[in-house]
Design an enzyme around this catalytic site. Structure first.
Site, PDB file in Angstrom:
ATOM      1  N   GLU A   8       0.831  -1.205   0.000  1.00  0.00           N
ATOM      2  CA  GLU A   8       0.000   0.000   0.000  1.00  0.00           C
ATOM      3  C   GLU A   8       0.866   1.255   0.000  1.00  0.00           C
ATOM      4  O   GLU A   8       0.609   2.197  -0.735  1.00  0.00           O
ATOM      5  CB  GLU A   8      -0.933   0.007   1.209  1.00  0.00           C
ATOM      6  CG  GLU A   8      -1.899   1.186   1.207  1.00  0.00           C
ATOM      7  CD  GLU A   8      -2.965   1.100   2.284  1.00  0.00           C
ATOM      8  OE1 GLU A   8      -3.637   2.121   2.510  1.00  0.00           O
ATOM      9  OE2 GLU A   8      -3.135   0.032   2.897  1.00  0.00           O
ATOM     10  N   ARG A  12      -7.570   2.193  14.179  1.00  0.00           N
ATOM     11  CA  ARG A  12      -8.450   1.049  13.905  1.00  0.00           C
ATOM     12  C   ARG A  12      -8.328  -0.005  14.998  1.00  0.00           C
ATOM     13  O   ARG A  12      -9.292  -0.730  15.270  1.00  0.00           O
ATOM     14  CB  ARG A  12      -8.171   0.447  12.528  1.00  0.00           C
ATOM     15  CG  ARG A  12      -9.207  -0.580  12.087  1.00  0.00           C
ATOM     16  CD  ARG A  12      -8.974  -1.078  10.685  1.00  0.00           C
ATOM     17  NE  ARG A  12      -9.568  -0.232   9.666  1.00  0.00           N
ATOM     18  CZ  ARG A  12     -10.756  -0.434   9.108  1.00  0.00           C
ATOM     19  NH1 ARG A  12     -11.514  -1.444   9.507  1.00  0.00           N
ATOM     20  NH2 ARG A  12     -11.212   0.372   8.171  1.00  0.00           N
ATOM     21  N   ARG A  69      -3.092  -6.758   6.417  1.00  0.00           N
ATOM     22  CA  ARG A  69      -4.445  -7.293   6.411  1.00  0.00           C
ATOM     23  C   ARG A  69      -5.113  -7.188   7.795  1.00  0.00           C
ATOM     24  O   ARG A  69      -4.665  -7.787   8.764  1.00  0.00           O
ATOM     25  CB  ARG A  69      -4.396  -8.749   5.978  1.00  0.00           C
ATOM     26  CG  ARG A  69      -5.720  -9.363   5.572  1.00  0.00           C
ATOM     27  CD  ARG A  69      -5.468 -10.759   5.033  1.00  0.00           C
ATOM     28  NE  ARG A  69      -6.629 -11.290   4.331  1.00  0.00           N
ATOM     29  CZ  ARG A  69      -6.590 -12.401   3.594  1.00  0.00           C
ATOM     30  NH1 ARG A  69      -5.461 -13.079   3.473  1.00  0.00           N
ATOM     31  NH2 ARG A  69      -7.680 -12.839   2.983  1.00  0.00           N
ATOM     32  N   PHE A  98      -5.295  -4.243   9.363  1.00  0.00           N
ATOM     33  CA  PHE A  98      -4.960  -2.833   9.579  1.00  0.00           C
ATOM     34  C   PHE A  98      -5.169  -2.379  11.027  1.00  0.00           C
ATOM     35  O   PHE A  98      -5.809  -1.380  11.302  1.00  0.00           O
ATOM     36  CB  PHE A  98      -5.810  -1.980   8.629  1.00  0.00           C
ATOM     37  CG  PHE A  98      -5.225  -0.637   8.310  1.00  0.00           C
ATOM     38  CD1 PHE A  98      -4.200  -0.509   7.395  1.00  0.00           C
ATOM     39  CD2 PHE A  98      -5.711   0.509   8.906  1.00  0.00           C
ATOM     40  CE1 PHE A  98      -3.672   0.741   7.082  1.00  0.00           C
ATOM     41  CE2 PHE A  98      -5.185   1.767   8.608  1.00  0.00           C
ATOM     42  CZ  PHE A  98      -4.162   1.870   7.692  1.00  0.00           C
ATOM     43  N   THR A 121     -11.229   4.558   7.350  1.00  0.00           N
ATOM     44  CA  THR A 121     -11.569   5.528   8.400  1.00  0.00           C
ATOM     45  C   THR A 121     -11.196   6.939   7.984  1.00  0.00           C
ATOM     46  O   THR A 121     -11.711   7.896   8.555  1.00  0.00           O
ATOM     47  CB  THR A 121     -10.877   5.160   9.725  1.00  0.00           C
ATOM     48  OG1 THR A 121      -9.476   4.984   9.498  1.00  0.00           O
ATOM     49  CG2 THR A 121     -11.449   3.847  10.277  1.00  0.00           C
ATOM     50  N   GLU A 176     -10.474  -8.833   4.568  1.00  0.00           N
ATOM     51  CA  GLU A 176      -9.822  -8.815   5.876  1.00  0.00           C
ATOM     52  C   GLU A 176     -10.559  -9.564   6.985  1.00  0.00           C
ATOM     53  O   GLU A 176      -9.912 -10.201   7.826  1.00  0.00           O
ATOM     54  CB  GLU A 176      -9.595  -7.363   6.310  1.00  0.00           C
ATOM     55  CG  GLU A 176      -8.555  -6.645   5.481  1.00  0.00           C
ATOM     56  CD  GLU A 176      -8.494  -5.164   5.797  1.00  0.00           C
ATOM     57  OE1 GLU A 176      -7.437  -4.704   6.260  1.00  0.00           O
ATOM     58  OE2 GLU A 176      -9.501  -4.464   5.584  1.00  0.00           O
TER      59      GLU A 176
END
Length: 780
Positions: free
Chosen positions: A248, A326, A358, A360, A458, A729
């Protein structure tokens, strides 16, 4: 393994539409070796190869920098340092300018890129890198979060979630427990490592083939590094050999180096690091130190909780802010806390900057929730499943999360009940108790754990996507969207959605490489939202074309619009049916636009980080898993005897792909919690930097019996694409049942009177040490 027939929705089906078990579009190519990855691409004449020179201290200033021997080495064409970056020497995804492409004057972790060698061959570049003479003035390094002081440096602002007065609730509770849990990190260990291949163009242009989950971010980073506008940079991704979040942001480094070298030398440049360098220089899943306090009543009802989640973030922020956020968002998992407080501590350390993986942060948050359930159960002498069910979210005054979002789609209770019955939990619990009573060495354990995972980025602005659909005059369809394919089947699902709209077979839909030149300003393929976002955008584009075709057919054939109906392979216009391709040909001759750009943005979501309140998630995905294990109490070794999973994916777009994601996610999660251990030494060197020292799960580690079922009654309450739910996920966290089954087996040594407080990963060594603690507790 349990599989269900796809829904037919009461009509004839096209070949490869939604709700059919269509195979992955590249499945045959994967197993035959025909799938083209970046390193398989034919190299143009003159292609050069790059290698990174990495720091050999964890923290300090560079006092001497002699690269003369490197430059003189055979085959070397150029050597790049921070001074050779023509634009901004930064690759920070959050704009904090805390993550240099190449170290400039000082280093902050062992393995930080300091220079890059560009040579005629990859071997020449690798050999030349070893000739560098760099002197450092070493400074104290913080490696382990456990060594961080209360006033330790943070890489980004912490988050606090608070609802109710947790301190008062805990103080008034009949029972209180305080504890700490260490949760390890995880290397992504994708099959295809990081790689970038840059081709220079005229003027300031450059095209980069990058193994990335976020083409637009790589585009921006390359543009900033070169000092050119974004329109001069094109990023292309056909497929990745795995990503899991590791591509990412981490692809930024390799793409920027390759692009800088390509433009400087006006020759193609490829950068593919060795696995050792890849593992050393790229971020991983954050490891956490979780402090918790829980207050509860005599029946096991939780009255108040207080969590502190401290994370090893590394030397730069990267995505540590949203990851640790998260974690807090999932400190409840499926449980209602009448009063709750949760705080994050994203700690600066002299280690590689950790990144997305995965889940997060969600898995680490849930692990904290499940630990306090075990603490309560063991303290009261109850079955942990009983305590889990007692504390589930409910309705009315028991459905608000610590971040003040109302849980409107709760199906956890039904999922747990169905799995409890299908896995025969109660009978097996009795059988295991009887077995353990007669077995002095081998102990068995059983655990059933649920999952509630929030779906959406988010960062609200990331919840958008674009797509491009062309219909050609022969009726074939070209599809491009902003999502990236890393083996998860995204392209197949989106193609199914487009095929369903036009009612054509999926082999008429051509899936093309993701490129910033076709769909701009894309979000990362992450947060489990790839299909939700890109599927809706593609559907929007297809429906624009479809509506034009309906309007044209109605006018041309003088029938009402509602009498133009798309059927499998054909279109009914009034009382006449014509092939789809024939309608397309007629529309083209009538100058009807047969191309459309689609767009989608997720509704309803909002988030106020300063207040710690909002609706960060569009919906929740639910599942549950039950694991049985056997533990050798003399060695700590164990076997996963059986796993049963029930997971809901809404109205599944492709059950075959979804089941594959559940199976793979579970095994990867099991690896994180059992065998995959990251170790840094006192000098800050990563010692588990290769397959020889880092143990991912093998085929032999899978459960002996592995039953996976989808909840066939599930349907997303929100109007997602065909009422489906994300599946990337959420299944990862189903593997928590393995950790808790191991804990249950260990606890049997002391008659289930003491919580084993088993840290993760629960390696055989840790299991054995926990067994010895239980023996000592039981002897008291």
């Amino acid at each position: 393994m349990t599989r269900h027939e796809p829904r037919t929705q009461g009509k004839a089906k096209i070949d490869g539409g939604v709700a059919s078990d269509e195979k992955h579009d590249s499945a045959r190519k994967h197993v035959s070796g025909e799938a083209i990855y970046i390193d398989d691409m034919a190299e143009p004449a003159g292609t050069l190869h790059a290698c990174l020179g990495l720091s050999e201290v964890a923290h300090g200033a560079i006092t001497g920098f002699d690269l003369s021997d490197v430059r003189a080495a055979p085959g070397v064409v150029a050597v790049l340092t921070a001074n050779d970056v023509p634009g901004d020497n930064d690759m920070s995804p959050t704009g904090l300018h805390d993550e240099p492409i190449l170290a400039d004057g000082r280093v902050q972790f062992f393995g930080q890129p300091v220079f890059a060698v560009i040579a005629e061959t990859r071997e020449a570049a690798r050999r030349a890198c070893r000739l560098a003479k760099i002197d450092y003035a070493e400074e104290p390094a913080l490696i382990d979060v456990a060594d961080a002081a209360d006033d330790a440096k943070l890489v980004t602002a912490p988050l606090k979630l608070e609802r109710g007065d947790s301190a008062a609730a805990i103080a008034a509770a009949p029972h209180t427990i305080r504890g700490q849990m260490r949760v390890g990190g995880q290397d992504h260990f994708y099959l295809e490592g990081q790689i970038a291949f840059a081709l220079p163009g005229e003027d300031g242009d450059v095209t980069v083939f990058s193994s990335t989950q976020h083409p637009s971010e790589v585009q921006h980073m390359v543009a900033h590094a070169l000092g050119v506008p974004s329109h001069a940079v094109t990023i292309e991704v056909r497929r990745m050999g795995g990503g899991f979040g590791g591509k990412e942001t981490q692809a930024n480094l390799f793409a920027t180096i390759a692009a800088i070298a390509a433009k400087k030398l006006n020759r193609p440049v490829k950068l593919r690091p060795d696995r050792d360098d890849d593992m050393t220089a790229t971020g991983k899943r954050h490891d956490f130190l979780i402090d918790y306090t829980v207050g509860f009543d005599d029946e096991g009802g939780i009255l108040g909780v207080d969590f502190t989640y401290a994370a090893r973030c590394g030397y730069a922020a990267d995505l540590s802010g949203p990851v640790t956020d998260r974690a807090l968002f999932h400190c409840d998992n499926t449980y209602f806390y009448p009063a709750a407080r949760a705080v994050s501590r994203p700690l600066y350390t002299n280690t590689v900057s950790n990144t997305a993986f995965r889940g997060f942060g969600g898995p680490q948050g849930m692990i904290g929730a499940e630990r306090i359930i075990d603490e309560v159960a063991f303290a009261l002498g109850r079955d942990p499943l009983e305590i889990r069910k007692k504390n589930l979210y409910g309705t009315d005054d028991r459905n608000v999360t610590p971040y003040h979002q109302t849980v409107e789609d709760n199906v956890a209770e039904r999922v747990i009940a169905e799995l409890e019955a299908s896995a025969d939990y109660a009978a097996r619990r009795r059988e295991i108790a009887a077995f353990n009573a007669k077995s002095p060495v081998i102990k068995r354990g059983l655990a059933l754990t649920p999952v509630k995972f929030g779906i959406s980025f988010t960062a609200t602005h990331f919840n958008q996507a674009g797509a491009l659909v062309h219909v050609y005059t022969d009726g074939s369809v070209h599809l491009n969207h902003g999502g990236t394919e890393m083996g998860q089947g995204l392209h197949t699902k989106v193609a199914q959605i487009v095929a369903e709209e036009f009612q054509i077979d999926i082999d008429q839909v051509k899936i093309t490489a993701t490129t910033t030149g076709k769909v701009p300003n894309t979000s990362a393929t992450a947060a489990s939202s790839g299909t939700d976002l890109n599927g809706m955008a593609a559907q929007d584009a297809a429906r624009q074309i479809k509506n034009r075709l309906i309007a044209f057919a109605a006018e041309a054939h003088d029938v009402p619009k509602d009498q133009v109906v798309f059927l499998p392979g054909r279109v009914r216009i009034g009382n006449r049916e014509i092939p789809f391709a024939e309608l397309i040909g007629e529309a083209y001759m009538a100058r009807i636009q047969l191309s459309a750009a689609g767009f989608y943005k997720t509704p309803k979501i909002h988030w106020d980080r300063d207040k710690g309140q909002g609706r960060p998630f569009y919906y929740f995905a639910y599942g549950a898993a039950c694991a049985e294990v056997s533990v050798d109490t003399l060695t700590g070794e164990y076997m996963i005897e059986r796993v049963d999973i029930l997971h809901e994916t809404g109205r599944s777009l492709n059950r075959a792909i979804d089941i594959g994601q559940i199976e793979g996610g579970f095994i990867q999660g099991m690896g994180w919690l059992t065998t995959e251990e990251l170790i840094w030494d006192g000098k800050g060197r990563l010692r588990t930097h290769a397959p020889s020292t880092y143990k991912i799960p093998l085929a032999s580690d899978r459960p002996k019996v592995f039953n996976v079922a989808l909840a066939d009654w599930a349907e997303n309450a929100e109007p997602t694409v065909h009422r489906s739910k994300a599946v990337g996920e959420p299944p990862f966290m189903l593997a928590m049942c393995v950790l808790h089954a191991l804990s249950d087996a260990v606890a049997s040594v002391a008659g289930h009177t003491v919580c084993p407080r088993l840290d993760a990963p629960a390696t055989p060594e840790r299991v054995l040490m926990a067994v010895e603690r239980m023996k000592a507790e039981g002897a008291r």
